[in-house]
Scaffold this motif. Structure first.
Motif, mmCIF file in Angstrom:
data_model
loop_
_atom_site.group_PDB
_atom_site.id
_atom_site.type_symbol
_atom_site.label_atom_id
_atom_site.label_comp_id
_atom_site.label_asym_id
_atom_site.label_seq_id
_atom_site.Cartn_x
_atom_site.Cartn_y
_atom_site.Cartn_z
ATOM 1 N N GLN A 36 26.312 -80.665 -135.975
ATOM 2 C CA GLN A 36 25.406 -79.798 -135.351
ATOM 3 C C GLN A 36 26.304 -79.286 -134.162
ATOM 4 O O GLN A 36 27.305 -79.652 -133.840
ATOM 5 C CB GLN A 36 24.022 -80.851 -134.374
ATOM 6 C CG GLN A 36 25.053 -82.172 -133.613
ATOM 7 C CD GLN A 36 24.059 -82.895 -133.290
ATOM 8 O OE1 GLN A 36 22.757 -82.787 -133.634
ATOM 9 N NE2 GLN A 36 24.436 -84.211 -132.443
ATOM 10 N N ASP A 62 21.169 -74.559 -142.344
ATOM 11 C CA ASP A 62 20.208 -74.303 -141.169
ATOM 12 C C ASP A 62 20.237 -72.829 -140.755
ATOM 13 O O ASP A 62 21.009 -72.193 -140.993
ATOM 14 C CB ASP A 62 20.677 -75.408 -140.248
ATOM 15 C CG ASP A 62 19.266 -75.433 -139.081
ATOM 16 O OD1 ASP A 62 18.240 -75.056 -139.703
ATOM 17 O OD2 ASP A 62 19.358 -76.235 -138.208
ATOM 18 N N SER A 64 20.141 -71.131 -136.965
ATOM 19 C CA SER A 64 20.350 -71.105 -135.430
ATOM 20 C C SER A 64 18.782 -70.708 -134.932
ATOM 21 O O SER A 64 18.650 -69.848 -135.164
ATOM 22 C CB SER A 64 21.463 -70.403 -134.952
ATOM 23 O OG SER A 64 21.539 -69.032 -135.153
ATOM 24 N N PHE A 70 21.965 -75.461 -134.380
ATOM 25 C CA PHE A 70 21.821 -75.839 -135.659
ATOM 26 C C PHE A 70 22.104 -77.268 -135.698
ATOM 27 O O PHE A 70 23.027 -77.750 -134.961
ATOM 28 C CB PHE A 70 22.624 -74.912 -136.533
ATOM 29 C CG PHE A 70 24.250 -75.270 -136.160
ATOM 30 C CD1 PHE A 70 24.696 -76.259 -137.276
ATOM 31 C CD2 PHE A 70 24.960 -74.667 -135.509
ATOM 32 C CE1 PHE A 70 25.977 -76.603 -137.263
ATOM 33 C CE2 PHE A 70 26.326 -75.025 -135.500
ATOM 34 C CZ PHE A 70 26.856 -75.984 -136.363
ATOM 35 N N SER A 71 21.727 -77.636 -136.871
ATOM 36 C CA SER A 71 21.799 -79.357 -137.229
ATOM 37 C C SER A 71 21.760 -79.349 -138.675
ATOM 38 O O SER A 71 20.889 -78.764 -139.180
ATOM 39 C CB SER A 71 20.754 -80.193 -136.437
ATOM 40 O OG SER A 71 21.199 -81.595 -136.787
ATOM 41 N N ILE A 72 22.676 -80.042 -139.494
ATOM 42 C CA ILE A 72 22.755 -79.985 -140.727
ATOM 43 C C ILE A 72 23.110 -81.454 -141.052
ATOM 44 O O ILE A 72 24.056 -82.022 -140.824
ATOM 45 C CB ILE A 72 23.879 -79.013 -141.684
ATOM 46 C CG1 ILE A 72 23.778 -77.598 -140.909
ATOM 47 C CG2 ILE A 72 23.953 -79.280 -143.016
ATOM 48 C CD1 ILE A 72 24.543 -76.780 -141.456
#
Length: 422
Positions: A36, A62, A64, A70-72
């Motif tokens: 992230q 993801d 933004s 963002f977080s994956i």
């Protein structure tokens, strides 16, 4: 399946999978991690909203948010993070989940605008549309899956045959959106470059695909799974997985050595000189054609690559280092037969036409009928290629692929995190 000696079919739809798809792959694991962070403009230091952030050649990604966040969620292993946004240079970051930070800040640079490229981009005349069809054929492919593929935003393509004579170049000003109905994916493809030699038909391209699962009705799921399995099996990724796991035979592969043997149709200078002298005296059209054929055969290569009966095993091809890394080290061409699927008719037809052309040149090549199995060749261009459990390899430029594996292009591409056993 036992084989007698027969000439190697070198089908020239070369696929130098120039895709950086295979650079730093994810290894198979059930552990889950999260990467992230924040995407910001490197010049203004302001957050970038709506940037596409994803793991190369996967379904992990993801967008933004308004703060650039963002977080994956990702599996364990080595990965290549890609950040793409209109007006900015493509950003790449290699990392390993063992050294994962709590959060990252990625600064992306604006893309410089070239006036010449802008002028080319607005030219969409008849030539542009003809070039678009050529591009789609050599980028998406001609397979059953490729025929159902559709580029949703072709207007973002810059197609250029003027900069390099005899070369079609393609660039994309935005992410290419590719709908693959047969496989149930929409691919967001960051096209870094594409070149096609219009005379030889040899193409090469670089890019980063991000796979988005389509929401398909329940009645389509079974056929979708069948199509995906068919696309993955026999691919270069499936072959590398099988080689890494040392289960080639179980997965349907047979490998044979290729040796250099004297060309059976080559004639000596003495015979060619005799035929030349006889050609000067003869007036019979049939005799003259026969003599010309003999003379042409003097220019054939002295040796020809020939598939032997020597079957190869995993131990002949790979070595495992002290730190448990797996490398392909076999330095001769490999003839690969995948027996679980036949070649598609479109490939067999193109191969048949290619063989007919060789016959017209006077070279004694028996026209091939459609194969019951998929046939490819691989040869090393470097000293060693590292193999990974998920089917990727490094460095992608060090393998030269011909035949069926090369013929299948973006229309049959599957994400590297695809689980064939699921």
């Amino acid at each position: 399946m036992k084989k007698s000696i027969f000439p190697l079919f070198s089908f020239a739809f070369f696929h130098f999978l120039f895709l950086l798809v295979f650079l730093l792959p994810a290894t198979k694991s059930y552990s889950q991690f999260v990467i992230q962070g924040k995407v910001i403009d490197a010049e203004t230091m302001e957050p970038v909203e709506f940037a596409t952030v994803f793991i190369n050649n996967s379904t992990f990604g993801d967008i933004s948010d308004e703060d650039g966040q963002f977080s994956i969620t990702i599996p364990a292993g080595n990965h290549e993070l890609i950040i793409s946004f209109i007006g900015y240079q493509t950003f790449k970051y290699d990392f390993n989940t063992q050294n994962l930070r709590p959060s990252y800040e990625f600064r992306i640079l604006p893309e410089p605008i070239e006036l010449e490229e802008t002028e080319v981009a607005v030219k969409r005349d008849r030539t542009w549309y003809r070039n678009l069809e050529v591009f789609k054929e050599n980028f998406l492919g001609n397979s059953i899956n490729a025929e159902r593929c559709k580029i949703l935003n072709p207007e973002v393509l810059v197609l250029d045959t003027e900069t390099k004579e005899g070369i079609l170049q393609a660039r994309s000003r935005e992410i290419l959106l590719i709908e693959n109905r047969n496989l149930g994916y929409t691919i967001q493809y960051v096209l870094e470059g594409f070149e096609l030699d219009l005379e030889s038909g040899i193409s090469r391209y670089a890019g980063y695909p991000f796979f988005i699962e389509e929401d398909v009705p329940r009645r389509r799921q079974r056929s979708l799974q069948t199509n995906r399995d068919r696309a993955f099996q026999g691919s270069i990724a499936h072959f590398v997985r099988s080689l890494y796991n040392k289960n080639l035979e179980e997965e349907g592969y047979e490998l044979y050595a290729i040796d250099m043997l004297p060309h059976p149709d080559l004639v000596s200078d003495e015979v060619a000189d005799m035929a030349t002298e006889e050609l000067r005296r003869s007036l019979n059209p049939l005799v003259r054609d026969s003599l010309k054929n003999i003379i042409r055969r003097r220019d054939l290569p002295k040796q020809i690559e020939t598939v032997t009966e020597n079957q190869l095993a995993e131990a002949d091809l790979i070595e495992v280092s002290r730190n448990e890394l797996t490398f392909l080290t076999y330095d001769k061409p490999i003839y690969i037969v995948f027996s679980k699927e036949p070649e598609e008719l479109a490939f067999s037809k193109r191969k048949y036409e290619n063989d007919k052309q060789l016959q017209w040149t006077g070279i004694n090549v028996q026209a091939a009928e459609p194969n019951k199995f998929q046939v490819s060749t691989i040869r090393m261009l470097g000293n060693a290629v590292q193999l990974f459990e998920n089917g990727s390899y490094f460095h992608p430029f060090d393998l030269f692929i011909e035949g069926y594996m090369a013929w299948e292009k973006i229309g049959d591409l599957m994400p590297i995190d695809y689980d064939l056993d699921k």
